[in-house]
Design an enzyme around this catalytic site. Sequence first.
Site, PDB file in Angstrom:
ATOM      1  N   PHE B 127      -4.495  15.252   7.706  1.00 40.96           N
ATOM      2  CA  PHE B 127      -3.868  16.423   8.303  1.00 40.96           C
ATOM      3  C   PHE B 127      -2.366  16.358   8.085  1.00 40.96           C
ATOM      4  O   PHE B 127      -1.813  15.301   7.801  1.00 40.96           O
ATOM      5  CB  PHE B 127      -4.205  16.547   9.789  1.00 40.96           C
ATOM      6  CG  PHE B 127      -3.474  15.564  10.650  1.00 40.96           C
ATOM      7  CD1 PHE B 127      -3.900  14.255  10.722  1.00 40.96           C
ATOM      8  CD2 PHE B 127      -2.359  15.964  11.388  1.00 40.96           C
ATOM      9  CE1 PHE B 127      -3.225  13.344  11.517  1.00 40.96           C
ATOM     10  CE2 PHE B 127      -1.687  15.065  12.183  1.00 40.96           C
ATOM     11  CZ  PHE B 127      -2.117  13.742  12.252  1.00 40.96           C
ATOM     12  N   PRO B 132       9.562  17.989   4.546  1.00 40.05           N
ATOM     13  CA  PRO B 132      10.749  17.193   4.205  1.00 40.05           C
ATOM     14  C   PRO B 132      11.867  17.367   5.223  1.00 40.05           C
ATOM     15  O   PRO B 132      12.597  16.438   5.534  1.00 40.05           O
ATOM     16  CB  PRO B 132      11.153  17.732   2.831  1.00 40.05           C
ATOM     17  CG  PRO B 132       9.892  18.264   2.249  1.00 40.05           C
ATOM     18  CD  PRO B 132       9.092  18.791   3.402  1.00 40.05           C
ATOM     19  N   ILE B 353       8.276 -17.999  15.496  1.00 42.80           N
ATOM     20  CA  ILE B 353       7.527 -19.251  15.634  1.00 42.80           C
ATOM     21  C   ILE B 353       7.230 -19.830  14.250  1.00 42.80           C
ATOM     22  O   ILE B 353       7.268 -21.036  14.044  1.00 42.80           O
ATOM     23  CB  ILE B 353       6.217 -19.014  16.431  1.00 42.80           C
ATOM     24  CG1 ILE B 353       6.535 -18.782  17.909  1.00 42.80           C
ATOM     25  CG2 ILE B 353       5.244 -20.181  16.252  1.00 42.80           C
ATOM     26  CD1 ILE B 353       5.350 -18.369  18.756  1.00 42.80           C
ATOM     27  N   GLY B 355       9.071 -19.725  11.737  1.00 40.21           N
ATOM     28  CA  GLY B 355      10.270 -20.245  11.084  1.00 40.21           C
ATOM     29  C   GLY B 355      10.369 -19.754   9.647  1.00 40.21           C
ATOM     30  O   GLY B 355       9.988 -18.627   9.339  1.00 40.21           O
ATOM     31  N   GLY B 356      10.845 -20.602   8.783  1.00 40.81           N
ATOM     32  CA  GLY B 356      11.077 -20.231   7.384  1.00 40.81           C
ATOM     33  C   GLY B 356       9.810 -19.752   6.688  1.00 40.81           C
ATOM     34  O   GLY B 356       9.858 -18.841   5.859  1.00 40.81           O
ATOM     35  N   GLU B 379       2.935   9.253  14.462  1.00 43.28           N
ATOM     36  CA  GLU B 379       2.255   9.978  15.550  1.00 43.28           C
ATOM     37  C   GLU B 379       3.169  10.198  16.750  1.00 43.28           C
ATOM     38  O   GLU B 379       2.747  10.056  17.898  1.00 43.28           O
ATOM     39  CB  GLU B 379       1.017   9.176  15.972  1.00 43.28           C
ATOM     40  CG  GLU B 379      -0.233  10.018  16.094  1.00 43.28           C
ATOM     41  CD  GLU B 379      -0.818  10.333  14.734  1.00 43.28           C
ATOM     42  OE1 GLU B 379      -0.657  11.471  14.308  1.00 43.28           O
ATOM     43  OE2 GLU B 379      -1.421   9.450  14.113  1.00 43.28           O
TER      44      GLU B 379
END
Lengths: 259, 401
Positions: B127, B132, B353, B355-356, B379
């Site tokens: 839908f 734009p 948590i 990290g890297g 929405e």
Amino acid sequence: MKIAVCVKQVPDTWAEKALKAADSTLDRDAADGVMNELDEYAVEEALKLTEAHGGEVVVVTMGPERAGETVRKALSMGADSGVHLVDETLHGSDALATSYALAEVLKDRGFDLVMFGSESTDARMSVVPAMVAERLGIAQLTFAQKVEVSGPTVTIQRATETGYDTVEAQTPAVVSVVEKINEPRYPSFKGIMAAKKKPVETLSVSDAGLDAARLGLSAAWSQVEDFAARPPKAAGTIVVDEGDGGAKLAGFLAEQKFI
Amino acid sequence: MGRLAQTEGLTDDQRDILAAVREFVDNEIIPVATDLEHKDEYPQAIVDGLKEMGVFGLMIPEEYGGLGESLLTYALVVEEIARGWMSVSGVINTHFIVAYMLMQHGTEEQKQNYLPRMATGEVRGAFSMSEPGCGSDVAAITSKAVRDGDDYVLNGQKMWLTNGGSSTLVAVLVLTPGEVAEGSSVYKTMTTFLIEKPEGFGEVRPGLTIPGKIDKMGYKGVDTTELVMDGLRLSAADVLGGEPGKGFYQMMDGVEVGRVNVAARACGLAQRAFELGVEYAQQRVTFGKPIAEHQAVSFRLADMATKVEAAHQMMIMAARKKDSGERNDLEAGMAKYLASEYCRDVVEDSFRIHGGYGYSKEYEIERLYREAPMLLIGEGTADIQRMIIARRLLEDYKSRG
């Protein structure tokens, strides 16, 4: 073609399993119950066979009240009806007692095939299909990775360590399957709803005409005297190679009786 | 297995349906989701599996070949699916909104024509309201339908169609100024048209072009597109409900259930982020112990779990309210607002948590981190939800002074 599929409810594969202190049997309430995974393959194969050749699939289970969920799962996959043997007396039954009870329930019902998963994930003995076949006095085709039915002849590929053997028998016969055989379907929502309306016959030990003295923990041929939790993992031994690494490794393995 | 986000009072049917979906998600979606997402690949095998299962017909009434299940069941299914991969829930969300709009507002002929095919997933819905130049400000749309004998001719450009390419039925909101009395409210000059089209991109039927996929930050795999109408000819029978001028209200009704759906997605995504975080926190060791034993990390886990639980219960409440037949715009707005904000928080905490490693594409949390922001916008943005909530509050608590 009339096919029975024997299914078992087991603790969820990934759950922490525990024994009960009181009688050293599996604590079934400690974890979620699921259909033994290999039994799903047996249900799938039975459904495929009846889809191809016509007929009906009857799912058979022995277990506590809650095992009814497993019957319903098989019905939602497409099995036509169920038989649930449920009785306090059955608690603690070993493989011999289980095979006795199942064989008594299965006999005289006119099954062409009785199918099983090749083992359960809790007990892992793989003996019940063979025992049931023996008690029923019919052929056993175990560890099937492929099943073909042509008239009264059933042919399987029996999985071996190196490949497979082709084994053939006349129906009625017992067939146990391995996971290579197929990809079990998911129940559809319509199947789930239809499952509620399918007949499930609930039997007690006396309904099934079983001898209670041959069932349960007291009749088991083995006894669990004691059990302990698995010890936590200990740190491993590090072998430093100073030219004699090979000998040290061999020494370690010999000490542990691996070689 | 965890016990967070349980739902009290479900029927056996609902429990069995959810167990089947969860098994499907664990086996068929989670193992492949991250790879498909990185490739921006449409999850065809997953969609086919869900089709077989019957997900597309879950809420469509039995008389039209569906299962006639409640919004609550649907929302819980969406939650499970989004736990696996949010994009998959996006594939069914627009389908569900269009089916809902047809169920509520379609003529009997339209229901007969579309719903049975939607129930099997043969027809898949999308839908479109946004353009734009406008999103939340629906009244600012400029796309237009003009009568020409028994037909209508449509012109204009639409934006942000989820499933724009893969759907075969699009409900499009346009202005029909010639159909209402001069001086009518702009909300009464909008009409929803049902456009049937083949799948795919380019000029898919005369006057209707789906230019291509919009490349997005996350929410990949599912195709988000523009839609261009250039002299598209439709018949009067293609007006949803048969009467022009009702489109705005029909769309708002659809979006209201869509909001519960987006809240459910946020719940699923947050649950997954929590699962990943709590698992990693017990594996990763620093300063001689698993990081879960450091208070800073354990407090994060506590916050995450609390938010997962709160969002779930709020979403359930909004779904049950709608199922009871009551107006639920307040609850749906609150659920969507809370669940999407909490989802963003939980994902962020889980990311920290990790990290890297969380910054590496090898870890699932990297995908969730890019997906969560979509829920703050889609929405109805968080700010629009707050407007809706505040407006309702000022009605309900109108000062007597």
